[in-house]
Design an enzyme around this catalytic site. Structure first.
Site, PDB file in Angstrom:
ATOM      1  N   ASP A  29      -9.685 -12.917   4.698  1.00  0.00           N
ATOM      2  CA  ASP A  29      -9.723 -12.517   5.893  1.00  0.00           C
ATOM      3  C   ASP A  29     -10.165 -13.525   6.922  1.00  0.00           C
ATOM      4  O   ASP A  29     -11.418 -13.954   7.225  1.00  0.00           O
ATOM      5  CB  ASP A  29     -10.705 -11.223   6.210  1.00  0.00           C
ATOM      6  CG  ASP A  29     -10.787 -10.858   7.701  1.00  0.00           C
ATOM      7  OD1 ASP A  29     -10.100 -11.251   8.515  1.00  0.00           O
ATOM      8  OD2 ASP A  29     -11.887 -10.011   7.793  1.00  0.00           O
ATOM      9  N   ASN A  31      -9.551 -13.817  10.611  1.00  0.00           N
ATOM     10  CA  ASN A  31     -10.304 -13.307  11.872  1.00  0.00           C
ATOM     11  C   ASN A  31     -11.274 -12.391  11.739  1.00  0.00           C
ATOM     12  O   ASN A  31     -11.856 -11.996  12.964  1.00  0.00           O
ATOM     13  CB  ASN A  31      -9.007 -12.989  12.660  1.00  0.00           C
ATOM     14  CG  ASN A  31      -8.502 -11.399  12.183  1.00  0.00           C
ATOM     15  OD1 ASN A  31      -9.309 -11.090  11.195  1.00  0.00           O
ATOM     16  ND2 ASN A  31      -7.347 -11.169  12.870  1.00  0.00           N
ATOM     17  N   ASP A  37      -5.671 -11.805   6.178  1.00  0.00           N
ATOM     18  CA  ASP A  37      -4.339 -12.372   6.982  1.00  0.00           C
ATOM     19  C   ASP A  37      -3.781 -13.789   6.906  1.00  0.00           C
ATOM     20  O   ASP A  37      -4.585 -14.411   6.020  1.00  0.00           O
ATOM     21  CB  ASP A  37      -4.940 -12.496   8.400  1.00  0.00           C
ATOM     22  CG  ASP A  37      -6.446 -12.782   8.531  1.00  0.00           C
ATOM     23  OD1 ASP A  37      -6.498 -13.924   8.034  1.00  0.00           O
ATOM     24  OD2 ASP A  37      -7.105 -12.251   9.525  1.00  0.00           O
ATOM     25  N   ASP A 114       8.252 -12.754   0.064  1.00  0.00           N
ATOM     26  CA  ASP A 114       8.798 -11.097  -0.449  1.00  0.00           C
ATOM     27  C   ASP A 114      10.032 -10.681   0.384  1.00  0.00           C
ATOM     28  O   ASP A 114       9.652 -10.467   1.866  1.00  0.00           O
ATOM     29  CB  ASP A 114       7.927 -10.283  -0.742  1.00  0.00           C
ATOM     30  CG  ASP A 114       7.734  -9.347  -1.648  1.00  0.00           C
ATOM     31  OD1 ASP A 114       8.861  -8.856  -2.125  1.00  0.00           O
ATOM     32  OD2 ASP A 114       6.791  -9.032  -2.596  1.00  0.00           O
ATOM     33  N   ASP A 216      12.480  -7.758  -3.336  1.00  0.00           N
ATOM     34  CA  ASP A 216      12.275  -6.649  -4.091  1.00  0.00           C
ATOM     35  C   ASP A 216      13.107  -5.558  -4.494  1.00  0.00           C
ATOM     36  O   ASP A 216      14.084  -5.335  -3.775  1.00  0.00           O
ATOM     37  CB  ASP A 216      11.278  -6.003  -2.719  1.00  0.00           C
ATOM     38  CG  ASP A 216      10.529  -4.690  -3.048  1.00  0.00           C
ATOM     39  OD1 ASP A 216       9.479  -4.790  -3.827  1.00  0.00           O
ATOM     40  OD2 ASP A 216      10.771  -3.443  -2.626  1.00  0.00           O
ATOM     41  N   GLU A 278      12.809  -8.843  -8.479  1.00  0.00           N
ATOM     42  CA  GLU A 278      12.110  -7.638  -9.251  1.00  0.00           C
ATOM     43  C   GLU A 278      13.217  -6.718  -9.868  1.00  0.00           C
ATOM     44  O   GLU A 278      14.086  -5.865  -9.099  1.00  0.00           O
ATOM     45  CB  GLU A 278      11.353  -6.902  -8.413  1.00  0.00           C
ATOM     46  CG  GLU A 278      10.685  -5.773  -9.218  1.00  0.00           C
ATOM     47  CD  GLU A 278      10.051  -4.864  -8.275  1.00  0.00           C
ATOM     48  OE1 GLU A 278       9.112  -4.325  -8.722  1.00  0.00           O
ATOM     49  OE2 GLU A 278      10.445  -4.676  -7.173  1.00  0.00           O
ATOM     50  N   HIS A 341       0.912  -6.643  -8.097  1.00  0.00           N
ATOM     51  CA  HIS A 341       0.321  -5.617  -7.248  1.00  0.00           C
ATOM     52  C   HIS A 341       0.594  -4.263  -7.547  1.00  0.00           C
ATOM     53  O   HIS A 341       0.207  -3.215  -6.800  1.00  0.00           O
ATOM     54  CB  HIS A 341       0.836  -6.088  -5.744  1.00  0.00           C
ATOM     55  CG  HIS A 341       1.938  -5.692  -5.624  1.00  0.00           C
ATOM     56  ND1 HIS A 341       3.006  -6.669  -6.098  1.00  0.00           N
ATOM     57  CD2 HIS A 341       2.831  -5.030  -4.690  1.00  0.00           C
ATOM     58  CE1 HIS A 341       4.272  -6.153  -5.681  1.00  0.00           C
ATOM     59  NE2 HIS A 341       4.201  -5.177  -4.946  1.00  0.00           N
ATOM     60  N   ASP A 342       1.590  -3.889  -8.511  1.00  0.00           N
ATOM     61  CA  ASP A 342       2.195  -2.499  -8.758  1.00  0.00           C
ATOM     62  C   ASP A 342       1.426  -2.173  -9.970  1.00  0.00           C
ATOM     63  O   ASP A 342       1.608  -0.746 -10.299  1.00  0.00           O
ATOM     64  CB  ASP A 342       3.528  -2.420  -9.025  1.00  0.00           C
ATOM     65  CG  ASP A 342       4.182  -3.013  -7.708  1.00  0.00           C
ATOM     66  OD1 ASP A 342       3.835  -2.295  -6.640  1.00  0.00           O
ATOM     67  OD2 ASP A 342       5.281  -3.307  -7.684  1.00  0.00           O
TER      68      ASP A 342
HETATM   69  C1  GLC Z   1       8.557  -2.582  -5.464  1.00  0.00           C
HETATM   70  C2  GLC Z   1       7.291  -3.367  -4.861  1.00  0.00           C
HETATM   71  C3  GLC Z   1       6.330  -2.023  -4.537  1.00  0.00           C
HETATM   72  C4  GLC Z   1       6.987  -1.206  -3.617  1.00  0.00           C
HETATM   73  C5  GLC Z   1       8.266  -0.859  -4.127  1.00  0.00           C
HETATM   74  C6  GLC Z   1       9.191  -0.309  -2.797  1.00  0.00           C
HETATM   75  O1  GLC Z   1       8.316  -2.308  -6.630  1.00  0.00           O
HETATM   76  O2  GLC Z   1       6.802  -4.061  -5.761  1.00  0.00           O
HETATM   77  O3  GLC Z   1       4.953  -2.573  -4.384  1.00  0.00           O
HETATM   78  O4  GLC Z   1       6.223   0.038  -3.497  1.00  0.00           O
HETATM   79  O5  GLC Z   1       9.234  -1.905  -4.537  1.00  0.00           O
HETATM   80  O6  GLC Z   1       9.142  -1.513  -1.905  1.00  0.00           O
END
Ligand code: GLC
Length: 561
Positions: A29, A31, A37, A114, A216, A278, A341-342
């Protein structure tokens, strides 16, 4: 292994480098308002790579994959874009983003954006227009259908986040389809205007100097033009009903490959860019490798989930690697990751199945596996510290609204545990806001006083230094970067041992997964004269003969002299 890329071929940067995923809301972060950010990322670039190979304070990665920073109402924390050409004010300005590209490039770090192209936000002007009537300019930009035969729904397609995939729109008296949350309507890729608008967006960012994209959900762009029902899997009882269907008609269609091919040819008009996707699929490996394309003309790197879905068990992991070695097409290049992140972080996933009280040991073993594979390794921020999921975030602090707002009981587990702030030091909130005392977007994991960058750098035995040494070794070893892979053990029960080799260089990797007992080492290689590249038992640089036994959790990466 007939499919292994012949060595000595010059590699692209995305084959020989290490990719590092940043979740911008919680990385740094700048700011001082509690939310991560772009200026925060810029201030941390030297931590990622300061351009000095011998640096003791810099990780040495080659590229950042940045989770979405486009304008978004943040229902799915950026994976719901409302303006593809702008930066979300939460993260900063377009000018700051351009500075990030320039500053990163100065240090030899590439930036991979992304791109969320399967759907937009329902607050994107395209959707706002499209949902007004059946005959506006954008009326065919999303997937609209009249009410149908079953409970009024057009067909049985479901949302991955739970419940039906169809949401009714009063103004049109029709349903629109969304494979994710109802705030994320799927774009109609069969409409040439949609395709053209998206291709313009891609050019816009490539012209700004972006080094590539991570697409994505790139295997669900196309849907069946006749909207046929998906067959139901016999006897399937997953609590997320999505998994109880065969997704024959709402994902992975031949038309999808055509779209990716077109995106790839657009990318190929520019020098040296990468296309990652992905491959959001059930049957993982087979389907993901099909995304290289028949002539290697689709994705450069299709993400599959073989390590995330594996237990911490050497035989299982090895089988996944062997499968991938066999089915990766000639001329194509694999990629591996442990976390993103999922999904829960690997130490949270694996600590239970390893029945081990020493997560640092697992972290080093997993790091070794990831960074000595034949394929591009992708790290997720904080993994290099041994960060674990924060499983007890108070419900009122949860931020994963796309999942928490979805039909209960069916939605996948909340993903916030793996998205907590990067742990920089032991000051308030782990130094996330550079000394400002503000509440971060998600609470910091309570272990931040022990697990943080500053402490890790100060401790030569830390997981962080292990990662750094592995990354450095990879940079100095052609065998590790591009050599063939072959196992020395048919079916490993306690330990893995494999070779990476070119005609000039041979590297032996041995990982003992057993946490209690030494293990007799019986592998078909010469025992004399191995140079230690990385080890948790022996000093790097030493010339050794192979030991008779591997100690509990012993790891060795050795080069034959
Ligand atoms: C992908 C992303 C996930 C998101 C989903 C919808 O699986 O990695 O975080 O929620 O797509 O965009």
């Amino acid at each position: 292994m007939g499919n292994q890329q012949s060595q000595d071929q010059t590699q692209a940067w995305w084959q020989s480098g290490v990719i590092y995923q940043i979740y911008p809301l919680t990385f740094s972060d700048g700011n001082g308002n509690g939310t991560g950010d772009i200026s925060g990322i810029i201030r941390r670039l030297d931590y990622l790579n300061d351009g000095n190979l011998d640096s003791q304070t810099s990780l040495g990665i080659d590229a950042i994959w940045l989770s979405p920073v486009n304008d978004s109402p943040m229902i799915d924390n950026g994976y719901d874009i409302s303006d593809y050409r702008n930066i979300c004010p939460i993260f900063g300005t377009l000018a700051e983003f351009e500075t990030l590209i320039a500053e990163a490039h100065q240090r030899g770090i590439r930036i991979i954006m992304d791109m969320v192209l399967n759907h937009s936000s329902n607050q994107h002007p395209w959707f706002i227009e499209s949902s007004k009537s059946k005959d506006n300019d954008k009326s065919d930009w999303y997937i609209w259908q009249d009410p149908g035969y079953k409970d009024g729904l057009p067909n049985n397609w479901l949302s991955y986040f739970g419940g039906t995939g169809w949401t009714y729109c009063e103004a049109r008296e029709q349903y629109y389809f969304h494979i994710f949350n109802k705030n994320q309507p799927d774009l109609n890729w069969r409409n040439p205007e949609v395709k053209a608008a998206i291709f313009d967006v891609l050019r816009y960012w490539l012209d700004k100097g972006i080094d590539g994209f991570r697409l994505d959900a790139s295997s669900v762009y196309s849907k069946d033009q006749y909207f046929r029902d998906n067959p139901v899997k016999f006897g399937a009882t997953d609590k997320n009903a999505y998994h109880n269907q065969h997704h024959l008609y709402d994902k992975d269609l031949p038309e999808n490959h055509q779209i990716i091919r077109e995106i790839r040819s657009l990318i190929d008009e520019y020098d040296d860019r990468v296309l990652i996707g992905e491959t959001f699929i059930d049957s993982r490996l087979y389907d993901s490798t099909s995304f290289y394309g028949i002539n290697n003309d689709e994705l450069h790197l299709p993400f599959a989930f073989e390590f995330p879905f594996s237990p911490w068990y050497p035989g299982y992991l090895q089988r996944e690697i062997q499968k991938k070695e066999r089915i990766t097409p000639e001329g194509a290049w694999p990629t591996y990751f442990l976390d993103n992140h999922d999904i829960p972080r690997h130490l949270s996933r694996w600590i239970e199945c390893a029945l081990c009280t020493n997560p640092q040991a697992i972290a080093k073993a997993a790091a070794t596996l990831l960074l000595t594979m034949r394929g591009t390794p992708v790290l997720y921020y904080g993994q290099e510290l041994g960060m674990v999921d924060f499983e007890d975030i108070p419900p009122e602090k949860l931020q994963d609204k796309a999942v928490t707002n979805s039909p209960s009981g069916e939605a996948p587990p909340n993903r916030d545990g793996a998205r907590t702030p990067m742990q920089w030091d032991d000051s308030a909130n782990a130094g996330f806001s550079f000394g400002k005392d503000v509440e971060p977007w998600l609470p910091v994991h309570p272990n931040y006083q022990e697990v943080n960058v500053e402490a890790a750098i100060a401790d030569p035995d830390s997981v962080w230094h292990f990662y750094r040494s592995l990354i450095q070794s990879q940079k100095q070893s052609e065998a590790l970067r591009q050599g063939r892979w072959r196992t020395l053990i048919h079916y490993p029960y306690e330990h893995m041992a494999y070779i990476r080799e070119t005609d000039q260089e041979r590297v032996l990797v041995m990982i003992n997964f057993a946490y209690e007992q030494p293990f007799e080492l019986d592998i078909p290689v010469e025992r004399e004269n191995w140079r230690v590249l990385v080890s948790n038992k022996t000093e790097a640089g030493k010339l050794i003969d192979l030991p008779e036994t591997l100690q509990a959790f012993e790891i060795n990466v050795l080069r034959k002299e």
